[in-house]
Enzyme design. Structure first.
Site, mmCIF file in Angstrom:
data_model
loop_
_atom_site.group_PDB
_atom_site.id
_atom_site.type_symbol
_atom_site.label_atom_id
_atom_site.label_comp_id
_atom_site.label_asym_id
_atom_site.label_seq_id
_atom_site.Cartn_x
_atom_site.Cartn_y
_atom_site.Cartn_z
ATOM 1 N N ASP A 20 0.826 -1.214 0.000
ATOM 2 C CA ASP A 20 0.000 0.000 0.000
ATOM 3 C C ASP A 20 0.860 1.264 0.000
ATOM 4 O OD1 ASP A 20 -2.387 -1.606 0.489
ATOM 5 O OD2 ASP A 20 -1.530 -1.880 2.477
ATOM 6 N N SER B 166 2.302 6.696 0.856
ATOM 7 C CA SER B 166 1.544 5.770 1.669
ATOM 8 C C SER B 166 0.105 5.945 1.211
ATOM 9 C CB SER B 166 1.682 6.130 3.145
ATOM 10 O OG SER B 166 0.762 5.384 3.880
ATOM 11 N N ARG B 167 -0.470 4.887 0.634
ATOM 12 C CA ARG B 167 -1.769 5.072 -0.019
ATOM 13 C C ARG B 167 -2.936 5.079 0.955
ATOM 14 N NH1 ARG B 167 0.615 1.215 -3.470
ATOM 15 N NH2 ARG B 167 1.945 2.394 -4.870
ATOM 16 N N VAL B 168 -2.784 4.483 2.106
ATOM 17 C CA VAL B 168 -3.944 4.421 3.000
ATOM 18 C C VAL B 168 -3.706 5.034 4.379
ATOM 19 C CG1 VAL B 168 -4.988 2.410 1.897
ATOM 20 C CG2 VAL B 168 -3.319 2.069 3.709
#
Ligand code: ATP
Ligand code: MG
Length: 518
Positions: A349, A374-376
């Site tokens: 992620d 950081s995608r989430v």
């Protein structure tokens, strides 16, 4: 829909219990490096444990029409072609549970430390199916690494998979280790405070293909910091056979899953998956599996994805536990477009990219802002951090771009110069020595002060001093203010006013004399 998901997972484990497997016997046709080709094992299952007549064990990996490729574990020098082999009706499994904390084990869960046998009552198979979509919920709680640059710009949430990637000796292990140390510190604090809502994070460090001396140093660091009580170490050193290196991450993952399935939080670090891929490539080539890109077998992607998919944040129904995974990958000359890096980037992620050039320039941790994401994780950031960190990445990106221009020595207008100065101070603040974690409140305080311009008139070299002295000043004189910063509600005008006067007091008290000396 409302079936208890934990029960479902347990039922799945039971499905794989020994009684469902039938035993049979065979003999070794021939031996190759660390692999035995065996005939007669018509009932064997993939990953089933196979025992040879002289006690050596292995696990079936290649199931072919007329023979089985068994990967050998441990010392295999006593094996000869023609030796007997029998299936054991057991899948590879390892001990799990809280008794493992503080222990150092090999890839099969056998103790490597001198603390006696592992007293675990439960075992988990090392290969498991990842939790399904219904059992998962989105990330909502932060995993504090204590490293300012990460927590502010590339935040990690509990249950996330975040890759740490970089060349040799760019500080990958140090970053992972610092994260473990910070968990231990927070755990100790949280448990002492007696807050019923506090949830500790247990760490599992999996060392794959490293030198024994590096692993020993890591364990020493953990022990000296008092972190071993919250940590499990799995070691499959470079000198260990490839089978153990291949199994180690699954072992660590299974141990982490125990915490997740018991409603607790765990962090697992795979250091590193490049070496894991190499060990698997070695096994695969001996098993004569067709080789693909960079001579890796075609299923290497699946190998890593089924490992990393097992990290999750479970729903409250399923116990609400989480398993956060930080895989490490080593690149060659910063090439993140090689096969294994691209694979793992696409599975995780987000990634924290460590840059050799920054590292050599003294920017440590050497996080390259532009390509780290950081995608989430930002969903799990506290409101206060979000408020101060919102524009940070953009500002830093602009700074690096401007700095590249400015080195040609052209005349700069005042706003540009000011942006450059501010950026240089942020970079300076992000240079964080190992073993000096910052709490959320301290991080918010430092970033807020810098953004309000309190660092602008300080010489660059005083910023490092500020990182230590400002939180210390607040710790002594304004603890309640510091506590307020960590609250979920974020900033308001009254709080900012108090902050202004407190930060001004700090500048008067401490930095001015050293400024005068500058
Ligand atoms: P390898 O590729 O060998 O596994 P690595 O990427 O894991 O290396 P580390 O072993 O963590 O890198 O760090 C390399 C060196 O950098 C170590 O000597 C460590 O002390 C130093 N180092 C790492 N982080 C920092 C930091 N934040 N501040 C100062 N020194 C650091
Ligand atoms: Mg390392």
């Amino acid at each position: 829909m409302n079936r208890n998901i934990v029960e479902e997972i347990r039922a799945e484990i039971r499905r794989f219990q020994p009684q469902t497997l039938r035993k049979n016997v065979g003999r070794i046709l021939h031996l190759a490096d660390g692999v035995a080709f065996v005939d007669g094992l018509s009932e064997v299952r993939c990953h089933e444990l196979v025992r040879f007549s002289n006690g050596v064990k292995g696990f079936a990996l290649n199931l072919e029409e007329d023979r089985v490729g068994v990967v050998l574990l441990g010392d295999t020098s006593s094996l000869r072609a023609g030796d007997g082999a029998e299936t054991t009706a057991q899948l590879l499994s390892v001990p799990v549970g809280p008794k493992l904390l503080g222990r150092v084990m090999d890839a099969l869960g056998e103790p490597l430390d001198a603390k006696g046998p592992i007293e675990a009552t439960e075992r988990y198979p090392i290969e498991r199916q990842a939790p399904g979509i219904i059992a998962r919920q989105s990330i909502s709680q932060p995993l504090q690494t204590g490293i300012l640059a990460i927590d502010a710009m590339i935040p990690i949430g509990r249950g996330q998979r975040e890759l740490i990637i970089g060349d040799r000796a760019t500080g990958k292990t140090s970053l992972a280790l610092d994260s473990i140390l910070n968990q231990a510190r927070l755990n100790a604090q949280g448990l002492e405070s007696g807050d019923p809502k506090f949830r500790p994070v247990y760490s599992i460090y999996v060392a794959i293909g490293q030198k024994n001396s590096s692993i020993a140093r890591t364990i020493q660091v953990l022990e000296e910091a008092g972190a071993m009580g919250f940590t499990i170490v799995i070691a499959a050193a470079a000198a260990d056979n490839p089978a153990n290196q291949y199994l180690a991450p699954y072992t660590g993952c299974a141990m982490g899953e125990w915490f997740m399935e018991h409603g607790q939080d765990a962090l697992v670090i795979y250091d590193d998956l490049s070496k894991h891929a190499i060990a698997y490539r070695q096994i695969s080539l001996i098993l004569k599996r067709p080789s693909g890109r960079e001579a890796y077998p075609g299923d290497i992607f699946y190998l890593h994805s089924r490992l990393l998919e097992r990290a999750a944040r479970l729903t409250a129904e399923a116990g609400g536990g989480s398993l956060t995974a930080l895989p490490l990958v080593e690149t060659q000359a910063g090439d993140i477009s090689a096969y294994i890096p691209t694979n793992i980037i696409s599975i995780t992620d987000g990634q924290i990219f460590l840059d050799t050039e920054l590292f050599n320039r003294g920017v440590r941790p050497a996080i390259s802002v532009g390509i780290s994401v950081s995608r989430v994780g930002s969903a799990a950031q506290t409101k206060g951090v979000k408020q101060v960190a919102g524009k940070l990445k953009l500002e830093l990106g602009q700074y690096y771009e401007l700095a590249a221009f400015a080195q040609f020595g052209s005349e700069l207008d005042a706003p540009t110069q000011q942006r450059l100065d501010r950026g240089a101070r942020i970079v300076q603040l992000f240079k964080q020595p190992m073993g000096q974690p910052l709490s959320v409140e301290q991080q918010i305080l430092l970033l807020w002060s810098l953004q309000q311009g309190y660092g602008d008139d300080l010489p660059l070299r005083a910023i490092g001093e500020m990182r230590v002295s400002l939180p210390a000043f607040f710790g002594t004189h304004h603890q309640s203010l510091l506590d307020a910063l960590g609250q979920a509600s974020g900033f308001d005008a009254a709080l900012e006013e108090q902050l202004h006067s407190a930060v001004k007091a700090w500048k008067q008290s401490l930095i001015l004399p050293s400024l005068a000396a500058a």
